[in-house]
Design a protein around this motif. Structure first.
Motif, PDB file in Angstrom:
ATOM      1  N   ALA A 117       0.857  -1.180   0.000  1.00 41.38           N
ATOM      2  CA  ALA A 117       0.000   0.000   0.000  1.00 41.38           C
ATOM      3  C   ALA A 117       0.890   1.225   0.000  1.00 41.38           C
ATOM      4  N   ARG A 118       0.291   2.364   0.081  1.00 44.90           N
ATOM      5  CA  ARG A 118       1.043   3.611   0.088  1.00 44.90           C
ATOM      6  C   ARG A 118       0.470   4.466   1.192  1.00 44.90           C
ATOM      7  N   PRO A 119       1.161   4.705   2.309  1.00 44.49           N
ATOM      8  CA  PRO A 119       2.453   4.131   2.685  1.00 44.49           C
ATOM      9  C   PRO A 119       2.340   2.636   3.008  1.00 44.49           C
ATOM     10  N   PRO A 120       3.451   1.907   2.945  1.00 46.69           N
ATOM     11  CA  PRO A 120       3.363   0.436   2.939  1.00 46.69           C
ATOM     12  C   PRO A 120       3.192  -0.207   4.313  1.00 46.69           C
ATOM     13  N   PHE A 163      14.445  -0.697   4.932  1.00 39.97           N
ATOM     14  CA  PHE A 163      13.592   0.393   4.484  1.00 39.97           C
ATOM     15  C   PHE A 163      13.480   0.420   2.966  1.00 39.97           C
ATOM     16  N   PHE A 164      14.614   0.368   2.294  1.00 40.76           N
ATOM     17  CA  PHE A 164      14.617   0.552   0.851  1.00 40.76           C
ATOM     18  C   PHE A 164      14.438  -0.751   0.080  1.00 40.76           C
ATOM     19  N   TRP A 209       8.788  -1.037   6.129  1.00 38.71           N
ATOM     20  CA  TRP A 209       8.922   0.091   7.047  1.00 38.71           C
ATOM     21  C   TRP A 209       8.718  -0.314   8.503  1.00 38.71           C
ATOM     22  N   GLU A 230      11.660   3.983  -5.336  1.00 37.81           N
ATOM     23  CA  GLU A 230      10.427   3.340  -4.884  1.00 37.81           C
ATOM     24  C   GLU A 230      10.022   3.830  -3.498  1.00 37.81           C
ATOM     25  N   THR A 231      11.013   4.055  -2.637  1.00 39.15           N
ATOM     26  CA  THR A 231      10.684   4.528  -1.299  1.00 39.15           C
ATOM     27  C   THR A 231      10.017   5.900  -1.369  1.00 39.15           C
ATOM     28  N   LEU A 238       6.475   5.277  -2.435  1.00 38.22           N
ATOM     29  CA  LEU A 238       5.647   4.690  -1.381  1.00 38.22           C
ATOM     30  C   LEU A 238       5.296   5.721  -0.321  1.00 38.22           C
ATOM     31  N   ALA A 239       6.224   6.647  -0.073  1.00 39.94           N
ATOM     32  CA  ALA A 239       5.968   7.662   0.941  1.00 39.94           C
ATOM     33  C   ALA A 239       4.967   8.690   0.422  1.00 39.94           C
ATOM     34  N   GLY A 240       4.974   8.907  -0.885  1.00 42.70           N
ATOM     35  CA  GLY A 240       4.067   9.906  -1.460  1.00 42.70           C
ATOM     36  C   GLY A 240       4.632  11.305  -1.335  1.00 42.70           C
ATOM     37  N   ALA A 279       0.557   4.437  -7.141  1.00 46.25           N
ATOM     38  CA  ALA A 279       1.518   5.537  -7.096  1.00 46.25           C
ATOM     39  C   ALA A 279       1.491   6.420  -8.347  1.00 46.25           C
TER      40      ALA A 279
END
Lengths: 298, 362
Positions: free
Chosen positions: A38-41, A259-260, A265, B62-63, B66-68, B90
């Motif tokens: 999802a966003r954020p995951p 994280f990456f 997260w 990508e991070t 994902l954070a937006g 996204a």
């Protein structure tokens, strides 16, 4: 309590709240969540629109699974230990290098001191990243250091320093040296020369006067300097990434991977929370030391 | 009347030509991935202020996605990463009515990228290439002899070869999603497998050669190859060819060659897309349309030595790009290229863990 006094107290606490507790709360919240595509995951989200029910669902979704997960793989504690060790040894090295510098500065004639102080602070005017990159050019097999050593005939084959642990130590000691030098210099600067004269009058050699008088009286500066180097060094990411080899295991790198690469997260946040807890011990000790010093100075 | 109209038309025409003055378009692209004269050209043609930032790993991009709220209007993920990012919402669908140059796109590539982004709704292919083996021809043949297996993964995955090459230096990409499939291809396994037991077989291959790898890094190898600091690398096709050209320009006697290995090579597609929360979607479309222009795309490919997904650009490509089978592979090589799908989170964790173990021994 009058209003002015309240304000004076409130400002630092608001500062602490905004810059430490709020971010800490966010990271803690993520560390108790679960990974999601999802966003954020991560889930759960705090759905304020749903009111109390949303709040309940939010808290029901939190658990300590990610912290339990950290104990299932020896990678994490090995990375913590390795970081601790690198930070400790860098601090010791910085002390060995920094103390003589601070001592020499405090012994210099008063007109020289501002210049010397300037020389210690000057590198901060350049970006930290650029200074670390400069070391790549120095430590390279074709770099300045190797060329100089070969030219002077000290070595015949270039030394491999870049991408090793040695390079990480050099980078950390170089970067944080001013944090070691300045507090020590501050205590040495205040040292009353009469004490040394008295020690010599009482039969101390210069060396034993140094050990028995100067070093103990600069203890506060040494402690402050060590903490100021140790605390940032343990979570260091940039220096090992640029100068270290891939075998240099540090918690900052593990955090990056979580994280990456894993996009996890929650686990990354759990790693960060544990790191913070580990750092809390030296930070509290540091605070106590500062407080003791203030009390001693009355 | 005509006289009194003059100032109005003048104002109107100024307004039309400078509609974008002061507006920013923020682009986040891979490092060393465009001819920078194109950036100025875009600003002059459209009046947008272009802010152009670079990255060198899909993970970093990508991070941000994902954070937006990344603040970027155009980003360039690789197709398998794009697929996952589309799944989390996204990206916004492209408005093809604002992309008249999209008629230049190449159907052959669109068919391939369709599996990552059905209907090519969210992105179009900027560049594509393969992940293969780069060699410093002089040094490698000096060490391993004239019949050194430079067209095979055995060069970098056979410890016997690597032991000899270690002294002069070998770099691997710091990209587990590319190196692990390569190790599996070397073993004759399915490089796109998501089966943990099969993936685990890659570990033995990589651990055996690990002591001889000088560095895992995804961009430093370009300069290292060009300067003759290293003699082999696993790298991206166009990057290696850029290194080859830098060496030729420097006249340092270093000869660099790239091969998509005979055991199979990863074919990847870097896709331009617009984040769902892009501050300036109109500007983003203007940039995309600019890049889709046949001549502009050719300028980019001629500079970076990657093939592109723009068929109309091919007439403008220089001969050492369109004619180089390392860039535009022939049918047989194309057959030998494989693609990969994104790993699900649990498999990704296994892959990352394996990668950490290989790199750090922990």
């Amino acid at each position: 309590m009058n209003i002015r006094r309240l304000l004076v107290i409130a400002v630092p606490y608001l500062w602490l709240l905004a810059l430490f507790l709020v971010p800490f709360g966010i990271v803690l919240k993520i560390s108790l969540s679960d990974l999601a595509i999802a966003r954020p995951p991560y889930t759960p989200y705090l759905d304020l629109a749903a009111g109390l029910a949303g709040l309940k669902a939010f808290f029901a979704g939190l658990d300590f699974d990610n912290f339990v997960f950290l104990t299932t793989d020896d990678l994490y504690w090995r990375a913590y230990l390795s970081s601790l060790w690198i930070a400790l040894s860098s601090t010791a090295l910085a002390l060995l290098v920094g103390y003589p510098i601070a001592y020499a500065m405090s012994r210099a004639t008063p007109e020289w001191r501002p210049t010397l102080m300037m020389l210690v602070i000057l590198p901060f005017w350049t970006s930290f990243l650029i200074r670390v990159y400069a070391w790549v050019g120095i430590l390279n097999t074709e770099g300045v250091l190797n060329q100089f050593l070969m030219l002077t005939g000290v070595i015949s084959e270039p030394l491999t320093i870049l991408n090793t642990r040695t390079a990480v130590y050099i980078g950390i000691v170089y970067t944080y040296l001013p944090f070691m030098v300045l507090p020590i210099y501050a205590t040495l600067d205040r040292l009353d020369d009469a004490l040394l004269e008295a020690a010599e009058d009482l039969g101390c050699s210069r060396l034993s006067a140094f050990w028995l008088v100067t070093v103990p009286l600069s203890k506060q500066g040494i402690i402050a300097g060590c903490f100021l180097v140790f605390i940032p060094a343990i979570g260091e990411f940039v220096i090992p990434a640029l100068l270290g080899g891939s075998e240099t295991l540090m918690i900052g790198k593990v955090l990056w991977d979580e994280f990456f690469r894993n996009r996890d997260w929650p686990v990354a946040s759990a790693v960060a929370i544990v790191l913070l807890l580990i750092l809390l011990i030296p930070i509290i000790l540091f605070q106590r030391n500062e407080q003791k010093q203030r009390e001693a100075e009355g | 009347m005509p006289n009194s109209m003059m100032p109005l038309t003048l104002v109107a025409s100024i307004a039309a030509s400078s509609v974008a003055v002061g507006e920013e378009v923020r682009v986040y692209n891979w490092s060393d991935y465009i001819d920078e004269t194109l950036l100025d050209k875009f600003e002059q043609e459209t009046g947008y202020d272009l802010i152009y930032d670079v990255f060198d790993s899909n993970e970093v991009l990508e991070t941000k996605m994902l954070a937006g709220n990344s603040g970027y209007d155009v980003v360039v993920p690789t197709a398998d990463f794009l697929q996952r990012q589309i799944a989390v919402g996204a990206f916004q669908p492209l408005d093809y009515s604002k992309l008249p140059n999209s008629e230049n796109l190449w159907d052959l590539i669109k068919e391939r990228t369709d599996s990552y982004d059905p209907g090519n709704v969210h992105a179009f292919n900027y560049m594509w290439g393969s992940t293969g083996v780069a060699v410093n021809v002089g040094k490698v043949t000096e060490i391993l002899g004239e019949d050194a297996p430079i067209d095979s993964l055995a060069l970098v995955f056979d410890p016997a070869n690597m032991e000899k090459l270690a002294e002069c230096g070998v770099y691997f990409l710091d990209a587990p999603t590319e190196i692990i499939p390569a190790a599996l291809a070397y073993l004759g396994e399915d490089p796109d497998t998501h089966d943990p037991d099969t993936i685990a077989k890659a570990e033995a291959v990589l651990t055996a050669v690990r002591p001889y790898v000088r560095k895992f890094h995804s961009s430093e190898y370009i300069n290292a190859l060009a300067n003759g600091d290293i003699c082999a690398a696993i790298g991206w096709s166009g990057d290696v060819l850029q290194a080859r050209d830098r060496a030729i320009e420097a006249e340092n006697g270093v000869e660099i060659a790239y091969n998509a290995p005979k055991e199979g090579a990863l074919m990847w597609f870097d896709m331009m897309a617009i984040p769902v929360d892009a501050p300036n979607p109109d500007g983003a479309h203007a940039f995309l349309n600019f890049i889709m222009d046949a001549e502009n795309m050719a300028v980019a490919s001629n500079y970076v030595y990657f093939a592109n997904g723009n068929e109309a650009s091919q007439q403008y490509l220089s001969e050492d790009v369109i004619g180089d089978p390392a860039i535009y592979p022939d049918e047989a090589t194309l057959e030998n290229l494989y693609t990969t799908r994104p790993y699900p989170p649990d498999i990704q964790r296994i892959v990352t863990r394996l990668w950490t173990r290989i790199k750090s021994g922990a």
